[in-house]
Write a protein that holds these residues in place. Structure first.
Motif, PDB file in Angstrom:
ATOM      1  N   GLY A 156       0.804  -1.207   0.000  1.00 57.87           N
ATOM      2  CA  GLY A 156       0.000   0.000   0.000  1.00 57.87           C
ATOM      3  C   GLY A 156       0.839   1.260   0.000  1.00 57.87           C
ATOM      4  N   ALA A 157       0.277   2.324  -0.548  1.00 51.54           N
ATOM      5  CA  ALA A 157       0.947   3.624  -0.522  1.00 51.54           C
ATOM      6  C   ALA A 157       0.944   4.157   0.908  1.00 51.54           C
ATOM      7  N   THR A 211      10.397  -4.494 -10.339  1.00 51.15           N
ATOM      8  CA  THR A 211       9.544  -3.468 -10.926  1.00 51.15           C
ATOM      9  C   THR A 211       8.242  -3.431 -10.119  1.00 51.15           C
ATOM     10  N   THR A 212       7.420  -2.439 -10.376  1.00 53.68           N
ATOM     11  CA  THR A 212       6.098  -2.380  -9.758  1.00 53.68           C
ATOM     12  C   THR A 212       5.073  -1.986 -10.809  1.00 53.68           C
ATOM     13  N   VAL A 213       3.830  -2.396 -10.587  1.00 56.76           N
ATOM     14  CA  VAL A 213       2.714  -1.964 -11.433  1.00 56.76           C
ATOM     15  C   VAL A 213       1.583  -1.512 -10.521  1.00 56.76           C
ATOM     16  N   PRO A 214       0.846  -0.464 -10.921  1.00 56.41           N
ATOM     17  CA  PRO A 214      -0.274  -0.021 -10.091  1.00 56.41           C
ATOM     18  C   PRO A 214      -1.418  -1.031 -10.133  1.00 56.41           C
ATOM     19  N   LEU A 218      -7.936  -1.045  -7.409  1.00 56.89           N
ATOM     20  CA  LEU A 218      -8.075  -0.606  -6.020  1.00 56.89           C
ATOM     21  C   LEU A 218      -8.133   0.908  -5.885  1.00 56.89           C
ATOM     22  N   GLY A 219      -8.164   1.612  -7.001  1.00 56.14           N
ATOM     23  CA  GLY A 219      -8.387   3.047  -6.969  1.00 56.14           C
ATOM     24  C   GLY A 219      -7.121   3.862  -6.786  1.00 56.14           C
ATOM     25  N   PRO A 226      -1.556   5.637  -7.258  1.00 57.74           N
ATOM     26  CA  PRO A 226      -2.327   4.432  -6.916  1.00 57.74           C
ATOM     27  C   PRO A 226      -2.329   4.164  -5.418  1.00 57.74           C
ATOM     28  N   ARG A 227      -3.428   3.662  -4.915  1.00 57.17           N
ATOM     29  CA  ARG A 227      -3.520   3.285  -3.506  1.00 57.17           C
ATOM     30  C   ARG A 227      -2.640   2.081  -3.212  1.00 57.17           C
ATOM     31  N   TYR A 228      -2.508   1.180  -4.182  1.00 52.14           N
ATOM     32  CA  TYR A 228      -1.673  -0.007  -4.025  1.00 52.14           C
ATOM     33  C   TYR A 228      -0.853  -0.229  -5.289  1.00 52.14           C
ATOM     34  N   ARG A 229       0.328  -0.775  -5.092  1.00 52.36           N
ATOM     35  CA  ARG A 229       1.148  -1.259  -6.188  1.00 52.36           C
ATOM     36  C   ARG A 229       1.438  -2.736  -5.979  1.00 52.36           C
TER      37      ARG A 229
END
Length: 240
Positions: A156-157, A211-214, A218-219, A226-229
């Motif tokens: 989570g962010a 790496t990360t993706v949004p 989850l909005g 993004p709220r989560y990655r």
């Protein structure tokens, strides 16, 4: 926060005054009726993001608990799916709910697998490891994956300082630190010890390409982020 089938205040207090392993053994029969169980929305968003990267062969859920991660692994993996956890109570519940999967009791800081899986996932577990313990965890997952294998987990962010959740999580972590300073055995569960930049550094040190993706399902936050990655840590190489 808890349904009528969830634990009582007394049961939660007994869990909190136990070790992590004993605490989850006690909580296991009612765990799926608590907010500690990863919500289906997060599981489904993870599965959706991983869908374009699969299919995969064998799958592993690290710190599987009662087996919620099988919701992600089952449709993505063509081979066996396995959960690993050190709580016998949680594994007993997982076996009842998912008799078609394999279950292994082990300390995930010393995983007993060697190039056995193509996909590993984990949900809500990083707070149970002190920062100094993450290298052993990530190195074990690296060994458990075949070359080219993928380790994925949502993160989570950080909450803005103006958010009530920021202060709630800060207060929880401070309460846990105070508890562990005066009570043994310790119960390791912190929400603010695994920021993305630190996790990325530890994964890279273990040998992963990160790496990360949004997780767009989850909005987004008010600033548009993004709220989560979904963290995607890949073991370099190609499976034979």
């Amino acid at each position: 926060m808890f349904s009528a089938q969830g634990p009582s205040l007394r049961e939660l207090a007994m869990q909190a005054l136990s070790s992590v392993e004993r605490g989850y053994d006690l909580l296991a029969p009612k765990f799926d009726h608590t907010p500690f169980r990863t919500p289906d929305g997060i599981l489904d968003a993870t599965a959706d993001a991983l869908g374009s990267l699969g299919p995969f062969g064998e799958g592993l859920d690290v710190c599987c608990g009662t087996g919620a991660g099988m919701r992600v692994l089952r449709p993505l993996c063509q081979g066996r799916i396995t959960g690993v956890d050190f709580s016998a109570g949680m594994l007993a519940q997982a076996r009842k709910a998912h008799p078609d999967a394999e279950w292994v009791r082990a300390d995930v800081r010393d995983l007993p697998f060697d190039e056995a899986f193509d996909l590993a996932v984990s949900f809500g577990a990083l707070g149970h490891f002190l920062p100094a313990e993450r290298p052993a965890l990530f190195s074990g997952v690296y060994r458990a994956l075949r070359p080219g294998g993928l380790f994925a987990f949502p993160i989570g962010a950080p909450q803005p300082i103006t958010s009530g959740w920021y202060w709630a999580l800060l207060g929880f972590d401070l309460a846990m630190r105070a508890r562990n300073a005066v009570w043994r055995p310790p119960f390791v569960m912190y929400y603010r010890t695994c920021p993305l930049h630190a996790v990325r550094d530890d994964l890279t040190a273990a040998g992963f390409t990160v790496t990360t993706v949004p997780l767009t399902l989850l909005g987004r936050r008010e600033d548009g982020s993004p709220r989560y990655r979904l963290v995607l840590a890949r073991r370099p190489g190609t499976s034979d």
